[in-house]
Design a protein around this motif. Sequence first.
Motif, PDB file in Angstrom:
ATOM      1  N   ASP A  79     -13.378 -42.355-114.719  1.00  0.00           N
ATOM      2  CA  ASP A  79     -14.659 -42.943-114.334  1.00  0.00           C
ATOM      3  C   ASP A  79     -14.450 -43.991-113.258  1.00  0.00           C
ATOM      4  N   GLY A  80     -15.521 -44.364-112.614  1.00  0.00           N
ATOM      5  CA  GLY A  80     -15.453 -45.378-111.567  1.00  0.00           C
ATOM      6  C   GLY A  80     -16.843 -45.633-111.019  1.00  0.00           C
ATOM      7  N   GLU A  81     -16.917 -46.453-110.011  1.00  0.00           N
ATOM      8  CA  GLU A  81     -18.226 -46.731-109.407  1.00  0.00           C
ATOM      9  C   GLU A  81     -18.071 -47.232-107.988  1.00  0.00           C
ATOM     10  N   ALA A 110     -22.368 -44.914-110.252  1.00  0.00           N
ATOM     11  CA  ALA A 110     -21.199 -44.855-111.133  1.00  0.00           C
ATOM     12  C   ALA A 110     -20.911 -43.391-111.409  1.00  0.00           C
ATOM     13  N   TRP A 111     -19.648 -43.056-111.647  1.00  0.00           N
ATOM     14  CA  TRP A 111     -19.320 -41.646-111.819  1.00  0.00           C
ATOM     15  C   TRP A 111     -18.332 -41.411-112.944  1.00  0.00           C
ATOM     16  N   MET A 112     -18.358 -40.205-113.470  1.00  0.00           N
ATOM     17  CA  MET A 112     -17.371 -39.734-114.446  1.00  0.00           C
ATOM     18  C   MET A 112     -16.895 -38.374-113.986  1.00  0.00           C
ATOM     19  N   LEU A 140     -23.841 -44.547-117.729  1.00  0.00           N
ATOM     20  CA  LEU A 140     -23.452 -43.169-117.430  1.00  0.00           C
ATOM     21  C   LEU A 140     -23.068 -42.434-118.707  1.00  0.00           C
ATOM     22  N   ARG A 194     -20.129 -36.238-112.864  1.00  0.00           N
ATOM     23  CA  ARG A 194     -21.514 -36.671-113.093  1.00  0.00           C
ATOM     24  C   ARG A 194     -21.691 -38.039-112.493  1.00  0.00           C
ATOM     25  N   ARG A 195     -22.843 -38.253-111.882  1.00  0.00           N
ATOM     26  CA  ARG A 195     -23.103 -39.544-111.250  1.00  0.00           C
ATOM     27  C   ARG A 195     -24.360 -40.169-111.831  1.00  0.00           C
ATOM     28  N   LEU A 196     -24.356 -41.482-111.833  1.00  0.00           N
ATOM     29  CA  LEU A 196     -25.585 -42.202-112.173  1.00  0.00           C
ATOM     30  C   LEU A 196     -25.893 -43.132-111.017  1.00  0.00           C
ATOM     31  N   ARG A 213     -19.674 -53.250-113.554  1.00  0.00           N
ATOM     32  CA  ARG A 213     -19.064 -51.926-113.631  1.00  0.00           C
ATOM     33  C   ARG A 213     -19.192 -51.372-115.049  1.00  0.00           C
ATOM     34  N   ILE A 224     -20.952 -47.907-116.253  1.00  0.00           N
ATOM     35  CA  ILE A 224     -20.238 -46.849-116.972  1.00  0.00           C
ATOM     36  C   ILE A 224     -20.911 -46.598-118.328  1.00  0.00           C
ATOM     37  N   GLY A 251     -29.485 -39.485-112.892  1.00  0.00           N
ATOM     38  CA  GLY A 251     -28.187 -38.839-112.974  1.00  0.00           C
ATOM     39  C   GLY A 251     -28.158 -37.550-112.177  1.00  0.00           C
ATOM     40  N   LEU A 298     -26.038 -41.495-120.447  1.00  0.00           N
ATOM     41  CA  LEU A 298     -26.671 -40.342-119.809  1.00  0.00           C
ATOM     42  C   LEU A 298     -25.944 -39.045-120.136  1.00  0.00           C
ATOM     43  N   LYS A 314     -27.492 -46.133-109.290  1.00  0.00           N
ATOM     44  CA  LYS A 314     -27.811 -47.401-109.953  1.00  0.00           C
ATOM     45  C   LYS A 314     -29.279 -47.798-109.806  1.00  0.00           C
TER      46      LYS A 314
END
Lengths: 673, 158
Positions: free
Chosen positions: A550-552, A557-559, B10, A579-581, B3, B7, A588, B13, A583
């Motif tokens: 994960d990261g952003e 933010a993403w996984m 996410l 997958r992204r969210l 952050r 997360i 998503g 979600l 902000k």
Amino acid sequence: MENLGSLALLLAFSVSIFALLASVVGGLRKNGFLLAASQRAVYGVWSLITLASALLVYALVNGDYRLQYVALHANTAMPVMYKIAAWWGGQEGSLLFWSWILATYSFVVVLTNRKPYRPMMPWVTAILMATQVFFLILNCFVVPPFNVWAIGKGIINLPDGQGLNPLLQYWTMAIHPPMLYLGYVGFVVPFAFAVGSLIARMPGDEWIHTTRRWTLVTWLFQTIGITLGMGWAYSVLGWGGYWGWDPVENASLLPWITATAFLHSVMMQEKKGMMKIWNIVLVSGTFFLCIFGTMLTRSGLVQSVHAFAVSSIGNYFATFIAIGIAGTVWLILDRMEYLKTESHLESVVSRESSFLFNNLFLLASCFAVLWGTLFPVISEAVNGEKISVDAPFFNRVNIPIGLFLLFLTGVGPLVAWRRSTVDSLKRNFLWPAIAMLGLMVGLYGAGVRNGYALMSFGLCLFVGATILSEFYKGTVAIAAKESMSFINAFVELTHRNTRRYGGYIVHMGIVLMFIGFTGAAFNRDATVEVQMGKTFNIGRYELKITELKDGENDNYAWMKAAVDISVGGEKIGTLEPERRLYKVSRQGTSEVAIRRRLNEDLYLNFAAMAQQGQGAIIQAYVFPLVSWIWVGFWVVLIGTLICLVPSKIKYSYARTQVVATGVAAKPEQHAQA
Amino acid sequence: MRRLRSIALLALLTGLSLAQNPMEFISPEIKRVGMKLACLCGSCRNTVGDCAMIACGYSLPARQKIKRLQMMGSSDANVVAKFIKDDGLKVLAEPQTQGFGLLGWIMPGLMVTLGLIAIGVYWKRFRNPEVAAAPKVDAATVEQYESRAAAELENLEK
């Protein structure tokens, strides 16, 4: 800034009205001063709309969140490319974009055609400016892009905007709408020339020679736009589909189909002096379908994934379309004597017949798509109950039509004008037909039981073989006669008649696309919940999740799930669906991972985290042959560009018979190939 | 901190929002019926059977309903009928072949038929009967032209 932008649009509106009136009055009174003024007014309209557009883009890039449009479609974290793309990402901006492209086209048309087509130009200018006035009414009074947030008399400056819809933050989406708009708006030009020639009572086919290249270029833009949209849907929406028969997708397809029909039937007019009324109808139909498509996207008339908003804007479009159609129909009826057919049909087995059937089935396809798109609205209006029409209906109706058109793609170009003999049919089609039947029998023997797939593959081979044999025969003849290498002879052959051989290449591209479409009959999918380190299978692939990351960044933010792919126990790569969210919008999205190959694509979507333990729900798909759609697109693109290159040898065709009276084409007037 | 919040959102979600495991409602039997039903979530144009949004607001409850009805012994036709009763005809992915829906299927074919008739009329109107008759030039001239054309064609292919 907002005042300057609004003022520029209002001035553009006024100047375009002046251009319209000046061109009409100048045309009627043959007043050169007014005509020159109208042409300069067209340049003025372009300058003013360009100024307004530049101001909006400046506001988007620099985050002027006092403007409602900027606050609703951009934010600070978005990359500059998407801030610019926000220009066409919303209702107000996209209509301004429409106006700007139209103004640009008008500028180019007037600049390049004012001298060679002097008698027609006042009316061409009038049609272009009438359309411009309509869109500027929307820009200025219905959906103005420069509205600010305000309470009472105080303007509010928001700290940040909502940003562009995350689904649209994808590179093809940055260029898909401009391409589509270049196509949509570009069809105004052939329409303007067609109507201009009718108003000016110009005999002959001058408007066709003028606009053939325009039509081809705009058709190409439309093709690029549609294919980019398909590519976007395939890569972004997470289910691997490239065409969902959504009303807005259909809206882009409708004018493309009628324009394709026109590009074919126009040859009947050029070479035989036939189908003149039909060509005017097709060009007009294409233009009105473009306006109709624009209306569908914006009015909320039909439910669509892509629609901008539900608004009353549809009424304005409906009025414009109704007035336009009424005027065009009246004009065609009034100028019927200028549209008389100059030749006769001689044989059922002829190129002329193939064009008639080509047009019939293209139009049947167009009608089926239009009918399916509007049927929910019609059923609700008539019956009081909405009936859904989704992909199964469209596929069921359009696949047979598409296959017949594919058949004509192979047959049409090789059937002679006027009449074909049995011998020539046998010479051209015997071996391709045998190859087709052989392939179908072979595939059936190999276990393919899908009837449409069998027919489609067979026809693809049939058409491909006829096209290749045409190239081969011509190339060998030139190579022998001119003592050239095969490659040079191939280039020479194509250059001698770019329109014919470019057309063949376009047809070959369509064949390749059909191969890709047909692959859908063999799609496989699996949705699995899989724990880290465990494997699952789809087709010949063995998949294992090895890592979840994960990261952003500022925007989202993403996984990611790292999925190792093996075939027969040997690792062949790793895919990382994501997958992204986003902000700001809290929306998503899926970033699918695709292993693209010519035989099949492996397509992974990170649908969700596993319900228990460390793992993920992965949707895996295998899409056989889908890459041939994109390969076919490039071939179509190359073929169309070749068609636009002037031929080395100018072919001319004498009309066989001239039956019309004084108003018809002059006998010595030949159509250039 | 920011952050972590992103997360967490996410994760919410992608995972925790699925209160009921959607995997329980993915099976060939459910898909078979689902392919006849339109997904009415408004975000896609898929059927319930191939809607890819795993936690779709319409498709997931629809799949649950299909499974429940199947477990109660309902046939495919009965499941579809139950959906029509609850949500109306718009729940079907394509028009029925009866009532007003039949018009949806007939019209494209009707238009093709009318088009064929139009081509027939066009053909009749613009067919040139004279061309079909014997050529007005004498046989010797025709033969001379034909042999010349054949010779030129032969030279071309050499």
